[in-house]
Design a protein around this motif. Structure first.
Motif, PDB file in Angstrom:
ATOM      1  N   ALA A   9       4.471  15.653  64.800  1.00 57.50           N
ATOM      2  CA  ALA A   9       3.213  15.066  64.362  1.00 57.50           C
ATOM      3  C   ALA A   9       2.069  15.782  65.053  1.00 57.50           C
ATOM      4  O   ALA A   9       2.112  16.051  66.245  1.00 57.50           O
ATOM      5  N   GLN A  10       1.060  16.113  64.269  1.00 57.80           N
ATOM      6  CA  GLN A  10      -0.127  16.750  64.822  1.00 57.80           C
ATOM      7  C   GLN A  10      -1.326  15.899  64.445  1.00 57.80           C
ATOM      8  O   GLN A  10      -1.437  15.441  63.312  1.00 57.80           O
ATOM      9  N   ALA A  11      -2.242  15.688  65.385  1.00 56.84           N
ATOM     10  CA  ALA A  11      -3.417  14.867  65.128  1.00 56.84           C
ATOM     11  C   ALA A  11      -4.341  15.559  64.139  1.00 56.84           C
ATOM     12  O   ALA A  11      -4.478  16.776  64.140  1.00 56.84           O
ATOM     13  N   GLN A  12      -4.960  14.756  63.301  1.00 56.58           N
ATOM     14  CA  GLN A  12      -5.938  15.246  62.342  1.00 56.58           C
ATOM     15  C   GLN A  12      -7.131  15.817  63.115  1.00 56.58           C
ATOM     16  O   GLN A  12      -7.544  15.278  64.124  1.00 56.58           O
ATOM     17  N   SER A  13      -7.699  16.895  62.606  1.00 54.47           N
ATOM     18  CA  SER A  13      -8.855  17.474  63.281  1.00 54.47           C
ATOM     19  C   SER A  13     -10.090  16.614  63.042  1.00 54.47           C
ATOM     20  O   SER A  13     -10.180  15.879  62.056  1.00 54.47           O
ATOM     21  N   GLU A  14     -11.026  16.709  63.943  1.00 52.84           N
ATOM     22  CA  GLU A  14     -12.243  15.905  63.870  1.00 52.84           C
ATOM     23  C   GLU A  14     -13.015  16.198  62.586  1.00 52.84           C
ATOM     24  O   GLU A  14     -13.257  17.360  62.268  1.00 52.84           O
ATOM     25  N   PRO A  15     -13.419  15.145  61.866  1.00 53.21           N
ATOM     26  CA  PRO A  15     -14.269  15.345  60.693  1.00 53.21           C
ATOM     27  C   PRO A  15     -15.718  15.544  61.150  1.00 53.21           C
ATOM     28  O   PRO A  15     -16.567  14.669  61.010  1.00 53.21           O
ATOM     29  N   THR A  16     -15.979  16.704  61.705  1.00 55.64           N
ATOM     30  CA  THR A  16     -17.236  16.997  62.402  1.00 55.64           C
ATOM     31  C   THR A  16     -18.473  16.669  61.580  1.00 55.64           C
ATOM     32  O   THR A  16     -19.425  16.076  62.103  1.00 55.64           O
ATOM     33  N   ALA A  17     -18.500  17.037  60.308  1.00 51.67           N
ATOM     34  CA  ALA A  17     -19.688  16.785  59.487  1.00 51.67           C
ATOM     35  C   ALA A  17     -19.977  15.283  59.393  1.00 51.67           C
ATOM     36  O   ALA A  17     -21.134  14.866  59.505  1.00 51.67           O
ATOM     37  N   LEU A  18     -18.946  14.473  59.217  1.00 55.91           N
ATOM     38  CA  LEU A  18     -19.144  13.021  59.148  1.00 55.91           C
ATOM     39  C   LEU A  18     -19.552  12.445  60.492  1.00 55.91           C
ATOM     40  O   LEU A  18     -20.423  11.573  60.561  1.00 55.91           O
ATOM     41  N   VAL A  19     -18.921  12.908  61.561  1.00 54.94           N
ATOM     42  CA  VAL A  19     -19.264  12.444  62.906  1.00 54.94           C
ATOM     43  C   VAL A  19     -20.727  12.756  63.200  1.00 54.94           C
ATOM     44  O   VAL A  19     -21.466  11.918  63.720  1.00 54.94           O
ATOM     45  N   ASP A  20     -21.160  13.958  62.827  1.00 59.59           N
ATOM     46  CA  ASP A  20     -22.557  14.353  63.036  1.00 59.59           C
ATOM     47  C   ASP A  20     -23.491  13.548  62.141  1.00 59.59           C
ATOM     48  O   ASP A  20     -24.528  13.065  62.600  1.00 59.59           O
ATOM     49  N   GLN A  21     -23.152  13.409  60.866  1.00 59.78           N
ATOM     50  CA  GLN A  21     -23.995  12.688  59.914  1.00 59.78           C
ATOM     51  C   GLN A  21     -24.217  11.245  60.351  1.00 59.78           C
ATOM     52  O   GLN A  21     -25.314  10.722  60.250  1.00 59.78           O
ATOM     53  N   GLN A  22     -23.174  10.607  60.842  1.00 57.02           N
ATOM     54  CA  GLN A  22     -23.243   9.198  61.221  1.00 57.02           C
ATOM     55  C   GLN A  22     -23.672   8.989  62.675  1.00 57.02           C
ATOM     56  O   GLN A  22     -23.749   7.863  63.132  1.00 57.02           O
ATOM     57  N   HIS A  23     -23.930  10.073  63.384  1.00 63.86           N
ATOM     58  CA  HIS A  23     -24.396  10.013  64.777  1.00 63.86           C
ATOM     59  C   HIS A  23     -23.429   9.230  65.672  1.00 63.86           C
ATOM     60  O   HIS A  23     -23.842   8.516  66.576  1.00 63.86           O
ATOM     61  N   CYS A  24     -22.137   9.382  65.423  1.00 66.55           N
ATOM     62  CA  CYS A  24     -21.117   8.652  66.185  1.00 66.55           C
ATOM     63  C   CYS A  24     -21.217   8.899  67.689  1.00 66.55           C
ATOM     64  O   CYS A  24     -21.025   7.984  68.492  1.00 66.55           O
ATOM     65  N   MET A  25     -21.517  10.148  68.046  1.00 71.23           N
ATOM     66  CA  MET A  25     -21.518  10.506  69.463  1.00 71.23           C
ATOM     67  C   MET A  25     -22.763  10.008  70.197  1.00 71.23           C
ATOM     68  O   MET A  25     -22.884  10.194  71.396  1.00 71.23           O
ATOM     69  N   PHE A  26     -23.685   9.352  69.487  1.00 74.89           N
ATOM     70  CA  PHE A  26     -24.820   8.731  70.163  1.00 74.89           C
ATOM     71  C   PHE A  26     -24.328   7.559  71.013  1.00 74.89           C
ATOM     72  O   PHE A  26     -24.934   7.238  72.022  1.00 74.89           O
ATOM     73  N   CYS A  27     -23.249   6.909  70.600  1.00 75.74           N
ATOM     74  CA  CYS A  27     -22.730   5.735  71.300  1.00 75.74           C
ATOM     75  C   CYS A  27     -21.300   5.897  71.805  1.00 75.74           C
ATOM     76  O   CYS A  27     -20.907   5.228  72.749  1.00 75.74           O
ATOM     77  N   HIS A  28     -20.503   6.737  71.152  1.00 75.24           N
ATOM     78  CA  HIS A  28     -19.082   6.899  71.478  1.00 75.24           C
ATOM     79  C   HIS A  28     -18.799   8.293  72.032  1.00 75.24           C
ATOM     80  O   HIS A  28     -19.524   9.238  71.748  1.00 75.24           O
TER      81      HIS A  28
END
Length: 98
Positions: A9-28
């Motif tokens: 099993a290999q982890a899915q790669s980060e959906p960077t465009a969505l993470v950036d669009q939704q500003h996820c890293m502002f809080c997480h």
């Protein structure tokens, strides 16, 4: 989502465009609490809960009450705009596989 290749099993790669669009890293962050729980904490908490994916996808799409401390999930308009059901599913599956 986990992808299986050669029996491993290999982890899915980060959906960077969505993470950036939704500003996820502002809080997480991926691995340490910040303003909100880390993605790894969220995954550990919800991974084995029935219907967790559905609940989390809905929370991403419409916001929601606080489940971790006092901070609630901001409304979509406050964090990058509307999110389709498919994009919410992609983000939630990525988080749950941390």
């Amino acid at each position: 989502m986990l992808c299986v290749a050669d029996g491993e099993a290999q982890a899915q790669s980060e959906p960077t465009a969505l993470v950036d669009q939704q500003h996820c890293m502002f809080c997480h962050t991926v691995d340490a609490p910040f303003l909100a729980p880390s993605f790894q904490q969220i995954a550990a908490h919800y991974r084995n809960m029935p219907d967790a994916s559905v609940m989390l996808e809905q929370k991403l799409r419409v916001g929601g009450k606080a489940h971790w401390g006092d901070m609630s999930m901001p409304l979509p308009a406050d964090r990058g705009g509307p999110l389709s059901p498919e994009d919410a599913h992609t983000l939630v599956q990525w988080v749950l596989n941390q």
